[in-house]
Design a protein around this motif. Structure first.
Motif, PDB file in Angstrom:
ATOM      1  N   UNK A  29     -80.990   5.766   7.804  1.00  0.00           N
ATOM      2  CA  UNK A  29     -79.921   5.364   6.887  1.00  0.00           C
ATOM      3  C   UNK A  29     -80.450   4.949   5.520  1.00  0.00           C
ATOM      4  N   UNK A  30     -81.749   5.106   5.297  1.00  0.00           N
ATOM      5  CA  UNK A  30     -82.393   4.890   3.996  1.00  0.00           C
ATOM      6  C   UNK A  30     -82.567   3.442   3.576  1.00  0.00           C
ATOM      7  N   UNK A  31     -82.454   2.479   4.489  1.00  0.00           N
ATOM      8  CA  UNK A  31     -82.775   1.099   4.122  1.00  0.00           C
ATOM      9  C   UNK A  31     -84.258   1.021   3.771  1.00  0.00           C
ATOM     10  N   UNK A  78     -80.094  -2.798   1.635  1.00  0.00           N
ATOM     11  CA  UNK A  78     -79.368  -2.710   2.910  1.00  0.00           C
ATOM     12  C   UNK A  78     -78.388  -1.548   2.966  1.00  0.00           C
ATOM     13  N   UNK A  79     -78.205  -0.831   1.867  1.00  0.00           N
ATOM     14  CA  UNK A  79     -77.238   0.271   1.818  1.00  0.00           C
ATOM     15  C   UNK A  79     -75.848  -0.198   2.232  1.00  0.00           C
ATOM     16  N   UNK A  80     -75.497  -1.425   1.833  1.00  0.00           N
ATOM     17  CA  UNK A  80     -74.166  -1.968   2.084  1.00  0.00           C
ATOM     18  C   UNK A  80     -73.957  -2.586   3.450  1.00  0.00           C
ATOM     19  N   UNK A 123     -83.293   3.500  16.398  1.00  0.00           N
ATOM     20  CA  UNK A 123     -84.143   4.666  16.668  1.00  0.00           C
ATOM     21  C   UNK A 123     -85.594   4.354  16.317  1.00  0.00           C
ATOM     22  N   UNK A 124     -86.509   4.885  17.099  1.00  0.00           N
ATOM     23  CA  UNK A 124     -87.946   4.680  16.878  1.00  0.00           C
ATOM     24  C   UNK A 124     -88.446   5.716  15.870  1.00  0.00           C
ATOM     25  N   UNK A 125     -88.223   5.438  14.567  1.00  0.00           N
ATOM     26  CA  UNK A 125     -88.482   6.449  13.540  1.00  0.00           C
ATOM     27  C   UNK A 125     -89.160   5.932  12.271  1.00  0.00           C
TER      28      UNK A 125
END
Length: 149
Positions: A99-101, A113-115, A77-79
Protein backbone atom coordinates in the motif's frame (compact mmCIF):
# COMPACT_ATOMS: atom_id res chain seq x y z
CA UNK A 1 13.26 -12.59 -3.55
CA UNK A 2 16.39 -13.61 -1.72
CA UNK A 3 15.87 -15.74 1.38
CA UNK A 4 18.90 -16.03 3.62
CA UNK A 5 19.72 -18.84 6.00
CA UNK A 6 20.30 -17.75 9.59
CA UNK A 7 22.50 -19.55 12.09
CA UNK A 8 22.38 -19.19 15.88
CA UNK A 9 25.31 -17.56 17.62
CA UNK A 10 25.98 -18.77 21.15
CA UNK A 11 29.28 -16.95 21.59
CA UNK A 12 29.81 -13.38 22.78
CA UNK A 13 28.06 -10.55 21.01
CA UNK A 14 29.94 -9.60 17.87
CA UNK A 15 31.61 -6.20 18.03
CA UNK A 16 29.97 -3.88 15.53
CA UNK A 17 32.20 -2.44 12.81
CA UNK A 18 32.44 1.34 12.56
CA UNK A 19 29.95 1.31 9.65
CA UNK A 20 27.12 0.02 11.85
CA UNK A 21 25.18 2.20 14.29
CA UNK A 22 26.04 1.72 17.99
CA UNK A 23 23.99 -0.88 19.83
CA UNK A 24 23.63 0.98 23.11
CA UNK A 25 21.58 -0.79 25.73
CA UNK A 26 21.55 -4.14 23.92
CA UNK A 27 22.33 -7.29 25.91
CA UNK A 28 25.03 -9.81 25.07
CA UNK A 29 22.97 -12.84 24.05
CA UNK A 30 20.64 -14.10 21.34
CA UNK A 31 22.59 -12.79 18.33
CA UNK A 32 22.00 -14.71 15.12
CA UNK A 33 24.33 -14.74 12.13
CA UNK A 34 22.25 -13.98 9.05
CA UNK A 35 24.62 -13.63 6.10
CA UNK A 36 27.74 -11.92 4.77
CA UNK A 37 27.59 -8.18 4.11
CA UNK A 38 28.41 -8.91 0.46
CA UNK A 39 25.25 -11.05 0.21
CA UNK A 40 23.16 -7.88 0.61
CA UNK A 41 22.71 -5.72 -2.47
CA UNK A 42 22.83 -1.95 -2.00
CA UNK A 43 19.38 -0.31 -1.95
CA UNK A 44 17.64 -3.71 -1.99
CA UNK A 45 16.00 -5.85 0.65
CA UNK A 46 16.53 -9.50 1.54
CA UNK A 47 14.34 -11.81 3.61
CA UNK A 48 15.66 -14.13 6.31
CA UNK A 49 14.03 -16.72 8.53
CA UNK A 50 15.26 -16.64 12.14
CA UNK A 51 13.62 -19.52 13.96
CA UNK A 52 9.97 -18.99 13.10
CA UNK A 53 10.32 -15.20 12.56
CA UNK A 54 10.65 -13.55 9.17
CA UNK A 55 12.85 -10.48 9.03
CA UNK A 56 13.86 -8.09 6.26
CA UNK A 57 17.41 -6.77 5.88
CA UNK A 58 18.30 -3.60 4.01
CA UNK A 59 21.70 -2.25 2.94
CA UNK A 60 21.58 1.47 2.22
CA UNK A 61 23.69 3.38 -0.31
CA UNK A 62 26.06 4.50 2.47
CA UNK A 63 26.71 0.91 3.63
CA UNK A 64 24.52 0.88 6.74
CA UNK A 65 22.47 -2.26 7.38
CA UNK A 66 19.03 -2.30 8.97
CA UNK A 67 16.67 -5.10 9.99
CA UNK A 68 12.90 -4.99 10.41
CA UNK A 69 10.12 -7.52 10.65
CA UNK A 70 9.24 -8.81 7.19
CA UNK A 71 5.48 -8.43 7.75
CA UNK A 72 3.90 -5.18 6.57
CA UNK A 73 1.75 -4.04 9.52
CA UNK A 74 -0.87 -2.49 7.21
CA UNK A 75 -1.54 -5.51 4.98
CA UNK A 76 -0.28 -8.41 7.13
CA UNK A 77 1.71 -9.70 4.12
CA UNK A 78 5.34 -10.77 4.49
CA UNK A 79 6.68 -8.42 1.80
CA UNK A 80 8.76 -5.58 3.27
CA UNK A 81 12.03 -6.93 1.84
CA UNK A 82 10.54 -6.27 -1.60
CA UNK A 83 9.96 -2.60 -0.78
CA UNK A 84 11.65 0.42 -2.31
CA UNK A 85 14.68 1.47 -0.26
CA UNK A 86 15.49 5.18 -0.17
CA UNK A 87 15.68 8.13 2.17
CA UNK A 88 13.77 11.23 3.21
CA UNK A 89 16.00 14.13 4.13
CA UNK A 90 18.75 11.73 5.17
CA UNK A 91 16.43 9.31 7.01
CA UNK A 92 16.80 5.76 5.59
CA UNK A 93 13.41 4.39 4.53
CA UNK A 94 11.58 1.51 2.91
CA UNK A 95 8.25 1.91 1.11
CA UNK A 96 5.99 -1.11 1.39
CA UNK A 97 5.21 -2.62 -2.01
CA UNK A 98 1.61 -3.33 -0.94
CA UNK A 99 0.00 0.00 0.00
CA UNK A 100 3.10 2.24 -0.27
CA UNK A 101 3.43 3.28 3.38
CA UNK A 102 6.97 4.53 4.08
CA UNK A 103 8.84 3.38 7.21
CA UNK A 104 11.91 4.85 8.92
CA UNK A 105 14.44 1.98 8.94
CA UNK A 106 16.03 3.27 12.16
CA UNK A 107 12.87 3.37 14.30
CA UNK A 108 10.13 1.55 12.37
CA UNK A 109 7.92 4.65 12.50
CA UNK A 110 5.55 5.08 9.57
CA UNK A 111 6.39 8.39 7.86
CA UNK A 112 3.59 8.26 5.29
CA UNK A 113 0.42 6.43 6.31
CA UNK A 114 -1.37 6.93 2.97
CA UNK A 115 -4.42 8.13 4.92
CA UNK A 116 -4.57 5.20 7.34
CA UNK A 117 -4.09 5.03 11.11
CA UNK A 118 -0.34 5.09 11.90
CA UNK A 119 1.27 1.71 12.55
CA UNK A 120 4.95 0.89 12.94
CA UNK A 121 7.15 -2.03 12.03
CA UNK A 122 9.47 -3.62 14.60
CA UNK A 123 13.18 -2.97 14.04
CA UNK A 124 16.02 -5.20 15.21
CA UNK A 125 19.59 -4.33 16.26
CA UNK A 126 22.24 -5.21 13.67
CA UNK A 127 25.97 -5.77 14.11
CA UNK A 128 28.67 -6.54 11.57
CA UNK A 129 31.75 -8.52 12.60
CA UNK A 130 34.44 -9.76 10.19
CA UNK A 131 32.04 -9.22 7.27
CA UNK A 132 29.22 -11.24 8.85
CA UNK A 133 25.83 -9.65 9.60
CA UNK A 134 24.27 -10.48 12.98
CA UNK A 135 20.75 -9.59 14.17
CA UNK A 136 19.28 -9.65 17.65
CA UNK A 137 15.51 -10.06 17.50
CA UNK A 138 13.69 -7.34 19.39
CA UNK A 139 10.69 -8.46 21.46
CA UNK A 140 7.32 -6.78 21.07
CA UNK A 141 6.45 -4.00 23.52
CA UNK A 142 4.31 -6.50 25.45
CA UNK A 143 7.17 -9.03 25.53
CA UNK A 144 5.53 -11.39 23.03
CA UNK A 145 7.11 -12.56 19.80
CA UNK A 146 4.09 -11.62 17.67
CA UNK A 147 3.98 -9.01 14.95
CA UNK A 148 3.55 -5.29 15.62
CA UNK A 149 0.07 -4.15 14.55
Amino acid sequence: MTILEATNMDAETPAPDASVDALAGVGRSAWTRICRVDDLLVERGAAALVGDRQIALFRTFDGRIFATDQVDPFSGAAILSRGIVGDRAGVPTVASPMYKQVFDLRTGTCLDTQGKEPLSVRVHPVAVHDGDVFVKLAPAADGSEGETR
